[in-house]
Design a protein around this motif. Structure first.
Motif, PDB file in Angstrom:
ATOM      1  N   GLU A   1     -11.377  -5.333   4.565  1.00  0.00           N
ATOM      2  CA  GLU A   1     -11.057  -4.153   5.370  1.00  0.00           C
ATOM      3  C   GLU A   1     -10.227  -3.152   4.573  1.00  0.00           C
ATOM      4  OE1 GLU A   1      -8.652  -2.922   9.409  1.00  0.00           O
ATOM      5  OE2 GLU A   1      -9.417  -4.962   9.240  1.00  0.00           O
ATOM      6  N   MET A   2      -9.219  -3.654   3.855  1.00  0.00           N
ATOM      7  CA  MET A   2      -8.374  -2.753   3.060  1.00  0.00           C
ATOM      8  C   MET A   2      -9.195  -2.071   1.967  1.00  0.00           C
ATOM      9  SD  MET A   2      -4.795  -4.869   2.766  1.00  0.00           S
ATOM     10  CE  MET A   2      -3.898  -3.534   1.975  1.00  0.00           C
TER      11      MET A   2
ATOM     12  N   THR B   1      -4.435   0.456  -0.902  1.00  0.00           N
ATOM     13  CA  THR B   1      -3.942  -0.261  -2.072  1.00  0.00           C
ATOM     14  C   THR B   1      -3.611  -1.697  -1.671  1.00  0.00           C
ATOM     15  OG1 THR B   1      -2.998   1.762  -2.962  1.00  0.00           O
ATOM     16  CG2 THR B   1      -2.162  -0.311  -3.850  1.00  0.00           C
ATOM     17  N   ILE B   2      -4.085  -2.643  -2.463  1.00  0.00           N
ATOM     18  CA  ILE B   2      -3.839  -4.061  -2.212  1.00  0.00           C
ATOM     19  C   ILE B   2      -2.768  -4.527  -3.186  1.00  0.00           C
ATOM     20  CG2 ILE B   2      -4.864  -6.371  -2.225  1.00  0.00           C
ATOM     21  CD1 ILE B   2      -7.547  -5.050  -1.543  1.00  0.00           C
ATOM     22  N   SER B   3      -1.721  -5.163  -2.660  1.00  0.00           N
ATOM     23  CA  SER B   3      -0.620  -5.625  -3.510  1.00  0.00           C
ATOM     24  C   SER B   3      -1.114  -6.674  -4.503  1.00  0.00           C
ATOM     25  CB  SER B   3       0.504  -6.226  -2.656  1.00  0.00           C
ATOM     26  OG  SER B   3       0.099  -7.470  -2.108  1.00  0.00           O
ATOM     27  N   ASP B   4      -0.329  -6.889  -5.545  1.00  0.00           N
ATOM     28  CA  ASP B   4      -0.692  -7.856  -6.582  1.00  0.00           C
ATOM     29  C   ASP B   4      -0.860  -9.259  -5.998  1.00  0.00           C
ATOM     30  OD1 ASP B   4      -1.158  -8.575  -9.347  1.00  0.00           O
ATOM     31  OD2 ASP B   4       0.824  -9.534  -9.305  1.00  0.00           O
TER      32      ASP B   4
END
Length: 78
Positions: A47-48, A54-57
């Motif tokens: 979905e993101m 932005t997807i975190s590390d």
């Protein structure tokens, strides 16, 4: 008035920092043992990604580990 604004800003910053630290890196074996969470992580990442967010590390790593676990589950059922 300035004290209230400063207190509000500091409180919001603290809440945001606590929220960011909630995710832990997981292994593919963890997701094999917790398939509901595996599905949630894969859905969240998909979905993101679709929304251009932005997807975190840590979440990015968890997405990869969840996908690996999902692949292992599929291959073991064949």
């Amino acid at each position: 008035m300035k004290l209230i604004n400063l207190t509000t800003t500091a409180s919001l910053a603290a809440i945001m920092l606590v929220g960011c630290g909630g995710e832990k890196p997981r292994t593919s074996n963890y997701y094999l043992q917790n398939p509901d969470e595996m599905t949630e992580v894969i859905d969240k990442c998909s979905e993101m990604s679709r929304n251009g967010e932005t997807i975190s590390d840590v979440l990015s790593k968890n997405c990869r580990k969840a996908m690996i676990a999902s692949s292992k589950m599929i291959h073991s059922s064949l």
